[in-house]
Design an enzyme around this catalytic site. Sequence first.
Site, short mmCIF file in Angstrom:
data_model
loop_
_atom_site.label_atom_id
_atom_site.label_comp_id
_atom_site.label_asym_id
_atom_site.label_seq_id
_atom_site.Cartn_x
_atom_site.Cartn_y
_atom_site.Cartn_z
N HIS A 65 57.35 6.94 73.84
CA HIS A 65 57.71 8.33 73.60
C HIS A 65 57.36 8.74 72.17
O HIS A 65 57.46 7.94 71.24
CB HIS A 65 59.19 8.56 73.88
CG HIS A 65 59.50 8.72 75.35
ND1 HIS A 65 60.75 8.55 75.87
CD2 HIS A 65 58.69 9.02 76.40
CE1 HIS A 65 60.72 8.76 77.19
NE2 HIS A 65 59.49 9.04 77.52
N ASP A 67 58.69 10.44 69.78
CA ASP A 67 59.60 10.32 68.63
C ASP A 67 59.72 8.88 68.15
O ASP A 67 60.41 8.61 67.16
CB ASP A 67 60.98 10.89 68.97
CG ASP A 67 61.65 10.24 70.16
OD1 ASP A 67 60.96 9.98 71.17
OD2 ASP A 67 62.87 10.00 70.12
N HIS A 68 59.00 7.96 68.81
CA HIS A 68 59.00 6.56 68.37
C HIS A 68 57.61 6.08 67.92
O HIS A 68 57.51 4.99 67.38
CB HIS A 68 59.50 5.66 69.51
CG HIS A 68 60.94 5.90 69.85
ND1 HIS A 68 61.96 5.04 69.51
CD2 HIS A 68 61.55 6.93 70.50
CE1 HIS A 68 63.12 5.53 69.92
NE2 HIS A 68 62.89 6.68 70.54
N HIS A 140 64.70 3.34 80.86
CA HIS A 140 64.56 4.62 80.18
C HIS A 140 63.53 5.56 80.86
O HIS A 140 63.08 6.52 80.25
CB HIS A 140 64.16 4.39 78.72
CG HIS A 140 64.14 5.63 77.88
ND1 HIS A 140 65.21 6.51 77.80
CD2 HIS A 140 63.18 6.14 77.07
CE1 HIS A 140 64.90 7.51 76.99
NE2 HIS A 140 63.67 7.32 76.53
N ASP A 211 65.39 3.12 73.53
CA ASP A 211 66.20 4.05 74.30
C ASP A 211 66.49 3.45 75.67
O ASP A 211 65.62 2.84 76.31
CB ASP A 211 65.47 5.37 74.48
CG ASP A 211 65.24 6.10 73.17
OD1 ASP A 211 65.66 5.56 72.12
OD2 ASP A 211 64.63 7.18 73.18
#
Length: 306
Positions: A65, A67-68, A140, A211
Amino acid sequence: MELVFLGTGAGVPSRGRNVTSIALSMLNERNTIWLFDCGEATQHQIMRSQIKLSKLEKIFITHMHGDHIFGLPGLLSSRSFQGGESDLTIYGPAGIAEYIETSLRLSGTRLTYKIIFNEIEPGLIFEDKMFSVTADELEHGVRSFGYRIVEKDKQGALHAEKLKADGVEAGPLFQKLKNGESVTLADGRVIDGKNYIGEPQKGKIISIFGDTKETANELALAQNADILVHEATFEGDKAKMAGEYMHSTTLQAATLAKNANVQKLILTHISSRYDRDASKELLIEAKSIFENTEIAYDLAVFQVGE
């Protein structure tokens, strides 16, 4: 060792929290730094910390993802400009190599060092004489991993006072005795170094999760860890929402910490709906189940084992 939280927010950056990235500083142990995830603007956060990109040895990505991972191309480029020449190993799910190689190729970026890609499967992914790293899948929606970093036990300290009491003065013989060797003294006595070495020092265990919603694999990854770093995107009464979005609540993270017999829980990946005051309430919730809980803020530093 110490953990430096470069970004502690969830999904998108906010005024109070950048997106996810955690540095594990091991300057005393191996003179290197490992990075876990690299959200957008991670390199900007590094400039506000004591972290040196030239010391970066490994990057572990939990999942794909944005944001990572969106901070990776810029950080890798900056490492070249800052004199990074040593090889860099990047661990992560399938696709991480394609993402980085495409970003660097399309931007015309040339690095001064070699990247070694390791697209991982569950199990042991790294081991040397000092550390081992195990990965396992979480839940996730996309493939998301948790990492368990285990420091090898260290040799016990040499009992210098006991040696002096037995008539052995400090000097070159001490090193041989510390290595567990037998030595012959000037008076003809033969002493065994193993008799003068204390108990081994237990290595530290750090568990850093990507996550995830609640899942059975978490327990083994976290078992007996000195520090468990776990997402807490939602407050305790949002368990249904957390499950739908494949995330965790404060209470779920705290319950895992309790069941896994960890020493300290650090909450991160906090939704932007929670400002600093609301974050304090999240901490109170978690502490109601697991007292030794901290909530991470950007640029917070935690000593491992304290």
